[in-house]
Structure formats: structure tokens, C-alpha cells
Design a protein around this motif. Sequence first.
Motif: not given
Length: 748
Positions: A511-517
Motif C-alpha cells: 500500500h502507498p506509504y506517506l504518499q504525499s511525500k
Amino acid sequence: MPSWKLVLATMGIGTLASICMFGVAYAMVKVPKVNADATIQGSTIYYSDGKTVMGKIGSSRTIVRFDQISPAMQNAVLAAEDRKFYSESAISPTGIARAMANNLAGGDTQGGSTITQQYVKNAYLNQQRTITRKFKELFIAVKVGKQQDKQTILQNYLNTIYFGRGANGIEAAAQAYYNVHAKDLTVQQAAVLAAAIKEPDDGSGSTYYDPRSKGKQHADAIARYNFVLDGMVKMGKLSPADYAKYKDHPKMTIARKDSETYAGQKGYLLQRTKNAMHNMGISDADLETKGLKIYTTWDQGLQAKAKTAVEHTLTANHLPSDTRVGLVSIDPKNGEIKAAYGGKDYLKRYVDDAFYATAQVGSGFKPYVLATALSQGIGLKSQFDATAPAWIDTKGDRVSPGSSSDAFQVHNDEGNPTNPIVDLITATQMSYNTVYVPLGYKAGSDNVESLAEKAGLPGDAMKPHVGQAGFFLGQSSMSVLNQATGYATIANDGEYIRPHSIRRVLDAQSHPYLQSKWKDIEHRRAFSADVAHDTQFAMQSVVKTGGTGFRAALPGREVAGKTGTTNENKAAWFNGFTAKQLVTSVGMWRYDDPISKGKHKRAGRYLPMVGIGGIPRVNGGDFPARIWHDYMSAALQGKEVTTFPPPAYVGDDQAFATAKPTTKPTPENTPTPTCLPNQSPMRDNCKPGDGGNQNPNCTLHPTRPNCPETSPPASPTCKRIVGCESPPDGNNNGGQGPNARAARPIDE
């Protein structure tokens, strides 16, 4: 009989009171949470193809499903550790009886453990060898046996146990011993790994049962390996014929050390990845324990091409071992860093000459001056006087020597042009300092710094030099990554995109992890597309015949670039790009690393690149341009041939100088002097070409053999002379003292 009663019967405890007591204990023992240490996974880093693993950070464990473990490995581990796993309960009465007899006799506390018990010990308890811990193990094993099916227990066991060589779990072991995935393990490989479980660490980080060992240890390893194969036959999982074929012939393991993970170029790549993750707010603890999947922009093929281009040039030209080269290649359309060469071997020298080491950038800074001037309305066809030497004040005007306290004396290494009045295209092609210093002042020193910072250059490196003549000629020190970033903005039609090496990060469940980064990449408009097109047009002249960067030319392709060389030839650069493809910067310098221990401690120091590689002086048009050419030729092989847009010719064509009428000189029969090896200044293309013939552009060289009018003064006390090669002022401040020279970091 209930399992816990079977335990008591096996141990010879039969009274009602004892049964009640242990029944209560069995009921009270709960299945705890799985130990964190038994399930932590390190982060896996992938190259840009999203499949090839670059390396791992933290724990070696990668948890895999049951169907991702080869049947050979499943059967081998059962043959080695628990041949009745699928038919017996979670505990072995005979094994427990044997262990208890030994314990009561005063021997060591022993196991006789099933795979379920071993899994419980590793995943839920600790490694203490006590009766209390053993009782807990038995009770929990019985309960786990009821909660989980056999396949799940075996899967979890193989993901939990240690195999030696720093390998936690079967996937890590398959990689560490054979460089394959667990699903691809053969019978011979599986038998070796199953044998390793009994004694995974012999004190040196490897298993005792490594078939590469010698003497008695080797004999024991073969015997244990054969024991596993024999068990597979008895379980009906291996034919007698295959047993005869594999017996005494284990698949030899790969001899490698954990440190090799960081050897060569890979260490620089892994460290850059860690630093990029830190900048995204992801801690070392996260990297080492959360099983992250990090997908990078690093192109494995381009990385290999960068290494080949750099190291071939270093070796073929016998350059000193202290010659440092940094190379960075960026896709300007999206800011992805595709390749970077930071040094020969990370384990031998941790300094990354691509990302973190810095050197003065020389005339590689001039395109930012040009872009600023264009933004301020000074057009490409504006005319300047290129003759040298010249005294230039901070308004950008030529003044008489000594008439102004704020004037700088400027020299050209290219000598005086045949036609003293040149436009900005010719001034860029020939890198005339006597044009770029006044151009910078007329565009505005602060404006130049502002535009360059918007393009991606570090403001803290530039601000101390703003206002000085040397600022426009590349007095500031930067990394190769910094220069590649700025040139990527020029190549991307004036739009800055933050260079980055992380495409996406997923957690252990994908799953995406800290996607905004990592999803939102910073971008901004640094200057207009028309300004960029005019800058690109002028930079194309640099690699054409007669330009300072002609060695970087790629036949059949349009190239825009700029050379740069600094004071005393202590650094040399070539930065360039093809249209909408790759931007590549190459920096070269000699640096004697500091000595921090022993009697001869000293700071690091840059050394002149003079008399090395078979040439008098290393300029940006020499080895850096050759490396750039070799790398880009390989990188673009088979790629589309692209073209630059035409110039927009923004601004006005201003006449900052006009041609003066001259009388035609009386013809003389005296031949034009040739370029002598010790003549100063010297042009790159004055040197003999590959065919040994003198380049005809030597006519641009001063007409006197010793070049007295254009050579820098020999006195070490020259003041405010842009072009003086004497040492900086005694304060060791790089020429920033009140009476110091204005550093002129250009020797092209």
C-alpha cells in the motif's frame, strides 16, 4: 487424551492434583503477540525497472507466502527438522521425554522440538534455556497448533528462522547463499539451507555446515547434507535415483560478504536513497523494520554506462589517483535522476563526488548570466567589445585603468578576437570574460543570483560572491548535482522541476506509504520558454567547430552545453544536453583528501590539474567534454534524434560597443606564430588534433609568441584582476580580502 494431559503423562506426572495444577497453568498461558524481532523486514530498493533489486536497508528478512517457497525447500526443512510434521501434533512426546530425561540427569536443557515448537520459541518467546520457558513453549505450541493450519505454521517458521550470513528467513537465505528467490531453490540448494538450520552461526557469521568449508567441518557439512537428502527419500519426496545423483554433491554456496552490498557504485546509490528517504521524513527505524518497498529512478543500464565512460577516461589517460570525477544525468522533462557517478568504490572512499563534493563551477555559470540578461531585455545580437585586458566597473562599462575604485581588470584566456565586436552568441561560444562581466553587471548582479536560484542552484553558495566580477564567471562552488539541476531547468524551457530519485514507496502490504511525500514534486517557472530557447541556441555554438566544447559534439545530434575551468585549473566542467532527452553534468578536479590521524595531519586540498593526462592543462573542453561525449553517445544509442526549437530573439539588440574604423595593416611575410606548449593563455583547439595538424582556429590566438599583452601579471600581488592566477590573499579566504584579486575561475 487432551494435548496438555499428553504432556503431563509423557513427563510422568499422573496424580489428580498435578493434573489439575497443570490444567490450570495450561488455561492461564495465553498466546502472546508475535515478537517484533521475528517479523521485522528491511526495506527493499529497486532500480527504475521496478523489478531489479538494488539492495536492502536494515533487516535482511523479506516475508514470503507459502506458494513462494519451492516444494524442494519445504520438504528439505521437514526432512532436517520434523519428518512427521504433517501427521503428528504440535508437540513430540518422544522428543519431550528424551529432553526431560537428559534434564533430570543434570545435562543441558534440550529441546526435541517440533517445527511448531521451534516457531513458537522464535516468534513468541525468547532463547532462554529454562524449564519455565520450556513449559510455556509446550502450552503455546499446542494452542498455536489449534489456531493455525500446518501450511501457515511452516510458512511462518521458514520466514522466522535464522540461516546464517545475516539471513533472516528463507527469502533472505536464498538470496544470501545462492542469489535466487526462495521459489526457485533446487533440491541441492534446499538441502544445504535445511542443513544450516542446526548450527547457523559458526562464529564467523556463516553456517557451520557450509560445504565450502575444509577438514572435519567439511565432512560434517557433507554428512548433514546427506542426512537431509536421506530424510526426503524416507518421506517419499525424493527418488532413490535422485538421491544417488545428489548424494555427496551439494550445490556450492556463493562466497560473498555482507559488506559487498555497498561495494563499488552501489554503495553511493544506497546512501543517496537513504538520504532521500530521510528528506521525506522517513526514519532509519522505518527503513530497517517496516519492510518498505522503495522504487527509484536509477537506471541500471545508464549507471553502468556512466561508470564505463568515467573510468575508461581515467585509466586510458593515466590520470592521478587523486583525480575526482562526478557525473549526474537527469531527465529534464520530469526531474528524475537517472544516473550518477560519485567515485570508484564507496567502501574505499565514502565521499560522493556527484552529490555532495563541491568545486568552483567556472564558466559553466555563464548560461545563467545570459538567461538573466535576456530576461532583462538584452537580446542575443547585442554587441560588446571582447578585447582584453579590460577594466570594467560595476555598471558594466569599460573605464581607464585606475580611474575607478570599483573596477575589475578582466582577461580572456582565448585572447583577442579577430573582430573585437561580438554578439552574445559568439561570446558564449568563445567564453569571453570581457563580455560576460559587463553583461552580468548590466543584467544586475542580484537578478543573476535570483534567476540562478530559481533554476535550482544553491543560494548560500552564490550570495557571498554577488557584486564581484568573478561571480559572473563561476566563482561559486557547487556540486555536480547542483549544476545538472540548473541545466535541466534550461533544457526544460525554463521550468524547474525538483530533481528526485524516489518514484514511490509502498509498505510491506504494497500500500502507498506517506504518499504525499513522494507524489507531489516541486516545480516552478524560473524564466520564460523564449528566454530558454535563446539560451539553448547560444549554447549550441559551444560544441560547434571553434567552440570551447567541440569535443562534446555528438555527430548527427544537436547539443547545447558549456565548458567551465577554474583558477589554476583546479576544476574543469562540461555541462550539456540534447533536446528533451538527458541533461548531464561532468565535473573533474584533483583533491588530496585530509589526513586526520598520525603525525602528518592536514586539511584536504585541491591540486592544479597541470601536466597530467598528457596535456599541459586540463580544461573543461578536455577530459570532462570527452567523458560527457562517451557517456551520452552510449546513453542515446538507438534513441530518437531530437532538435531544439528556433531562437525567439527576445529583447532588444543593444549596442554596448560599436566597431571603430581601422586602417588596413601593411601585409607582412611573417607567419602567424604557432601555439607553443607553454604559451599563456592557450585555447583547447589550438592543440594538435587527432591527426596531428594544428587547428586553424589558432589564428584567434595573440599574435606574439609569448602573448605579453593578454597574459596575467606574474606578480603574486595583483589586485582586482579577473584572470590573475596568483595565490589568494594571505587570509586564506579565497580572494575575498579587501586587497585580494576578484577570483576569475575560468581558464578555458
